[in-house]
Write a protein that holds these residues in place. Structure first.
Motif, PDB file in Angstrom:
ATOM      1  N   GLY A  39      18.928 -30.193  58.029  1.00  0.00           N
ATOM      2  CA  GLY A  39      18.820 -28.787  58.398  1.00  0.00           C
ATOM      3  C   GLY A  39      17.944 -28.558  59.616  1.00  0.00           C
ATOM      4  O   GLY A  39      17.930 -27.473  60.186  1.00  0.00           O
ATOM      5  N   GLY A  40      17.188 -29.580  60.031  1.00  0.00           N
ATOM      6  CA  GLY A  40      16.349 -29.457  61.215  1.00  0.00           C
ATOM      7  C   GLY A  40      15.079 -28.675  60.917  1.00  0.00           C
ATOM      8  O   GLY A  40      15.003 -27.467  61.149  1.00  0.00           O
ATOM      9  N   TYR A  41      14.058 -29.350  60.395  1.00  0.00           N
ATOM     10  CA  TYR A  41      12.849 -28.620  59.990  1.00  0.00           C
ATOM     11  C   TYR A  41      11.971 -28.266  61.206  1.00  0.00           C
ATOM     12  O   TYR A  41      12.056 -28.888  62.263  1.00  0.00           O
ATOM     13  N   ASP A  42      11.121 -27.263  61.032  1.00  0.00           N
ATOM     14  CA  ASP A  42      10.272 -26.806  62.130  1.00  0.00           C
ATOM     15  C   ASP A  42       9.038 -27.696  62.242  1.00  0.00           C
ATOM     16  O   ASP A  42       8.034 -27.504  61.554  1.00  0.00           O
ATOM     17  N   ALA A  43       9.125 -28.671  63.131  1.00  0.00           N
ATOM     18  CA  ALA A  43       8.048 -29.646  63.295  1.00  0.00           C
ATOM     19  C   ALA A  43       6.783 -29.016  63.863  1.00  0.00           C
ATOM     20  O   ALA A  43       5.674 -29.517  63.635  1.00  0.00           O
ATOM     21  N   ALA A  44       6.911 -27.918  64.603  1.00  0.00           N
ATOM     22  CA  ALA A  44       5.736 -27.276  65.182  1.00  0.00           C
ATOM     23  C   ALA A  44       4.922 -26.514  64.143  1.00  0.00           C
ATOM     24  O   ALA A  44       3.809 -26.065  64.436  1.00  0.00           O
ATOM     25  N   SER A  45       5.473 -26.363  62.940  1.00  0.00           N
ATOM     26  CA  SER A  45       4.689 -25.814  61.837  1.00  0.00           C
ATOM     27  C   SER A  45       4.071 -26.933  61.009  1.00  0.00           C
ATOM     28  O   SER A  45       2.988 -26.766  60.451  1.00  0.00           O
ATOM     29  N   LEU A  46       4.770 -28.058  60.923  1.00  0.00           N
ATOM     30  CA  LEU A  46       4.202 -29.206  60.219  1.00  0.00           C
ATOM     31  C   LEU A  46       2.983 -29.745  60.957  1.00  0.00           C
ATOM     32  O   LEU A  46       1.894 -29.862  60.398  1.00  0.00           O
ATOM     33  N   LEU A  47       3.188 -30.090  62.234  1.00  0.00           N
ATOM     34  CA  LEU A  47       2.134 -30.648  63.073  1.00  0.00           C
ATOM     35  C   LEU A  47       1.859 -29.630  64.173  1.00  0.00           C
ATOM     36  O   LEU A  47       2.585 -29.551  65.163  1.00  0.00           O
ATOM     37  N   TRP A 270      16.458 -26.930  55.268  1.00  0.00           N
ATOM     38  CA  TRP A 270      15.451 -26.808  56.325  1.00  0.00           C
ATOM     39  C   TRP A 270      15.901 -25.941  57.501  1.00  0.00           C
ATOM     40  O   TRP A 270      15.218 -25.912  58.531  1.00  0.00           O
ATOM     41  N   ASP A 271      16.990 -25.239  57.370  1.00  0.00           N
ATOM     42  CA  ASP A 271      17.530 -24.423  58.461  1.00  0.00           C
ATOM     43  C   ASP A 271      16.933 -23.020  58.369  1.00  0.00           C
ATOM     44  O   ASP A 271      17.494 -22.132  57.724  1.00  0.00           O
ATOM     45  N   THR A 272      15.796 -22.781  59.025  1.00  0.00           N
ATOM     46  CA  THR A 272      14.998 -21.571  58.805  1.00  0.00           C
ATOM     47  C   THR A 272      15.144 -20.571  59.953  1.00  0.00           C
ATOM     48  O   THR A 272      14.222 -20.373  60.741  1.00  0.00           O
ATOM     49  N   HIS A 273      16.284 -19.916  60.037  1.00  0.00           N
ATOM     50  CA  HIS A 273      16.526 -18.942  61.101  1.00  0.00           C
ATOM     51  C   HIS A 273      15.839 -17.602  60.834  1.00  0.00           C
ATOM     52  O   HIS A 273      15.561 -16.852  61.764  1.00  0.00           O
ATOM     53  N   VAL A 274      15.604 -17.283  59.563  1.00  0.00           N
ATOM     54  CA  VAL A 274      15.126 -15.943  59.191  1.00  0.00           C
ATOM     55  C   VAL A 274      13.914 -16.065  58.255  1.00  0.00           C
ATOM     56  O   VAL A 274      13.907 -16.888  57.327  1.00  0.00           O
ATOM     57  N   ASN A 275      12.877 -15.232  58.523  1.00  0.00           N
ATOM     58  CA  ASN A 275      11.711 -15.141  57.638  1.00  0.00           C
ATOM     59  C   ASN A 275      11.189 -16.518  57.217  1.00  0.00           C
ATOM     60  O   ASN A 275      11.018 -16.812  56.039  1.00  0.00           O
ATOM     61  N   GLN A 276      10.891 -17.323  58.207  1.00  0.00           N
ATOM     62  CA  GLN A 276      10.404 -18.677  57.969  1.00  0.00           C
ATOM     63  C   GLN A 276       9.030 -18.699  57.312  1.00  0.00           C
ATOM     64  O   GLN A 276       8.732 -19.558  56.479  1.00  0.00           O
ATOM     65  N   GLY A 277       8.180 -17.747  57.707  1.00  0.00           N
ATOM     66  CA  GLY A 277       6.816 -17.731  57.193  1.00  0.00           C
ATOM     67  C   GLY A 277       5.901 -18.599  58.039  1.00  0.00           C
ATOM     68  O   GLY A 277       6.341 -19.331  58.935  1.00  0.00           O
ATOM     69  N   GLY A 278       4.614 -18.518  57.733  1.00  0.00           N
ATOM     70  CA  GLY A 278       3.623 -19.292  58.464  1.00  0.00           C
ATOM     71  C   GLY A 278       2.841 -20.188  57.524  1.00  0.00           C
ATOM     72  O   GLY A 278       3.366 -21.156  56.984  1.00  0.00           O
ATOM     73  N   ALA A 279       1.569 -19.848  57.318  1.00  0.00           N
ATOM     74  CA  ALA A 279       0.753 -20.624  56.388  1.00  0.00           C
ATOM     75  C   ALA A 279       1.277 -20.466  54.964  1.00  0.00           C
ATOM     76  O   ALA A 279       1.097 -21.353  54.122  1.00  0.00           O
ATOM     77  N   ASN A 280       1.929 -19.351  54.712  1.00  0.00           N
ATOM     78  CA  ASN A 280       2.573 -19.095  53.424  1.00  0.00           C
ATOM     79  C   ASN A 280       4.013 -18.661  53.685  1.00  0.00           C
ATOM     80  O   ASN A 280       4.388 -18.363  54.809  1.00  0.00           O
ATOM     81  N   GLY A 281       4.810 -18.638  52.659  1.00  0.00           N
ATOM     82  CA  GLY A 281       6.192 -18.218  52.824  1.00  0.00           C
ATOM     83  C   GLY A 281       7.175 -19.328  52.533  1.00  0.00           C
ATOM     84  O   GLY A 281       6.832 -20.362  51.944  1.00  0.00           O
ATOM     85  N   ALA A 282       8.413 -19.123  52.977  1.00  0.00           N
ATOM     86  CA  ALA A 282       9.511 -20.018  52.606  1.00  0.00           C
ATOM     87  C   ALA A 282       9.286 -21.458  53.069  1.00  0.00           C
ATOM     88  O   ALA A 282       9.428 -22.406  52.284  1.00  0.00           O
ATOM     89  N   LEU A 283       8.948 -21.637  54.342  1.00  0.00           N
ATOM     90  CA  LEU A 283       8.770 -23.003  54.849  1.00  0.00           C
ATOM     91  C   LEU A 283       7.552 -23.669  54.233  1.00  0.00           C
ATOM     92  O   LEU A 283       7.580 -24.860  53.900  1.00  0.00           O
ATOM     93  N   ALA A 284       6.483 -22.920  54.068  1.00  0.00           N
ATOM     94  CA  ALA A 284       5.276 -23.475  53.451  1.00  0.00           C
ATOM     95  C   ALA A 284       5.571 -23.990  52.044  1.00  0.00           C
ATOM     96  O   ALA A 284       5.075 -25.049  51.637  1.00  0.00           O
TER      97      ALA A 284
END
Length: 406
Positions: A39-47, A270-284
């Protein structure tokens, strides 16, 4: 049993008809688990590039605090990078012990930004130009090299269907471990199938396939757990979600600790086009579940963790800027994870650059500075002592880039 019923049952089951060799893995044998985040995860949120002020400018809603002492701030790894706070209790302890490393600006030179095309391209592991063998994945080629002569490395794809990366000339077993107790083929049907192949060319592989299935089921029954996870997105290609990964990771750990030296699993969503979130939320939440699962895998491996390497990749990263829906779109460069008791970690490795607008690829993405075939080739060569000829068989035309991770 009618032929159509047989084919339907086989398609629905996780029976590994084409079985790899069965053996008890020696405790000193290198083990490799390959984890594909589809799905292509957001690496700039991981690292998080903590030294980049540009990061905060272009991520006003989904950016993570680059400094601070509260639980929502990144975990500082060095002067340039910080780890997502959702991994504080799972991956960060491994990093602190020198058992985890990260490779930013990693990926493929494929520019399609298509999930399926890029996943296929990576799994093939072949040059982008020229003729490609569309039925030869690079982990199958690695397994072929490792099983030459007197060597024996049992290989398993922990998936419902054999992924492209495991397809090729070597017969490799696959068995999904999330619903292993609910096989579409019962004992009576198993015997009918075995009888159908008796005396035929595939008889041995069919018999071994049932043995593998029964062994996996028996071992999983001992754990007395259920996994009812369902797939979330098309881009995930039947990979389980992170929600179900913790249980599956423990099951995989149990199997690899006892039996398998080379394994593959994929995790979707891992395809987070909408409401990805930051420190909390869907991706977190996904990061937390994935990290917890990987830590559980390490725990289940026991002393075998000391000779284990886990590689975590995705088909691409995502746009550095957030989009209008507080998410991110398909990008280019990403971050690879390398974990394990055998890893010389506690560091960020590979070629790097400052994260500024002028260094973005096509003014939108992380560039790829650490090409995946060279990066993985260097790791495999170091792990297994591959000769240049053997490495060329796995990744044709590639000189491995040894980052000193094992």
């Amino acid at each position: 049993m009618k032929r159509r019923q047989f084919l339907q049952a086989m398609a629905a089951s996780s029976l590994p008809l084409l079985s790899s060799k069965l053996f008890a893995a020696p405790s000193t044998q290198p083990r490799l688990l390959f984890v594909f985040l589809r799905g292509g995860y957001d690496a700039a949120s991981l690292l998080v590039p903590t030294s980049s002020t540009f990061y905060s400018e272009v991520r006003p809603n989904i950016g993570i605090a680059r400094s601070g002492t509260d639980a929502n701030a990144v975990i500082s790894l060095n002067s340039d990078w910080g780890l997502h706070p959702a991994l504080r209790d799972s991956i960060y302890p491994l990093y602190a012990k020198g058992q985890a490393a990260f490779i930013p600006f990693a990926g493929t030179d494929d520019l399609s930004r298509s999930h399926f095309e890029t996943q296929d391209s990576i799994e093939l592991g072949q040059p982008l130009q020229g003729r490609r063998d569309l039925s030869s994945g690079f982990l199958n080629r690695l397994a072929t090299v490792l099983n030459k002569d007197s060597n024996s490395v049992a290989t398993m794809s922990f998936t419902e269907q054999l992924p492209l990366v495991m397809q090729g000339s070597m017969q490799i077993a696959n068995a999904g471990v999330k619903n292993v107790g609910n096989s579409a083929i019962d004992a009576r049907q198993s015997q009918l199938i075995a009888n159908m192949y008796q005396g035929k060319a595939l008889s041995k592989q069919v018999d071994e396939g049932f043995v593998v299935r029964d062994q996996v089921k028996q071992q999983m029954d001992q754990m007395q757990a259920e996994d009812k996870t369902k797939e979330m997105t098309d881009a995930s290609r039947n990979a389980i979600s992170t929600k179900g990964f913790g249980l599956e990771a423990r099951r995989i750990g149990k199997l690899m600790q006892q039996q398998y030296g080379l394994g593959f699993v994929d995790v979707g969503g891992w395809d987070t086009h909408v409401n990805q979130g930051g420190a909390n939320g869907a991706l977190a939440t996904k990061f937390k579940e994935l990290g917890t699962g990987l830590a559980a895998f390490a725990d289940e491996m026991g002393s075998a963790w000391d000779t284990t390497t886990v590689v975590v990749i995705s088909e691409f990263g995502r746009t550095f800027r957030e989009n209008g829906n507080r998410g991110t779109d398909h990008g280019h460069g990403t971050v690879y994870w390398v974990l394990g008791g055998a890893v010389h970690g506690g560091k960020i490795v590979g070629e790097q650059c400052a994260v500024e607008q002028k260094t973005l690829f096509q003014n939108r993405d992380f560039p790829v500075l650490n090409e995946y075939r060279s990066t993985l080739g260097g790791l495999f060569a170091r792990m297994y002592g591959l000769s240049p000829k053997q490495l060329d068989y796995v990744f044709a035309g590639v000189k491995g880039n040894d980052l000193g991770l094992v």
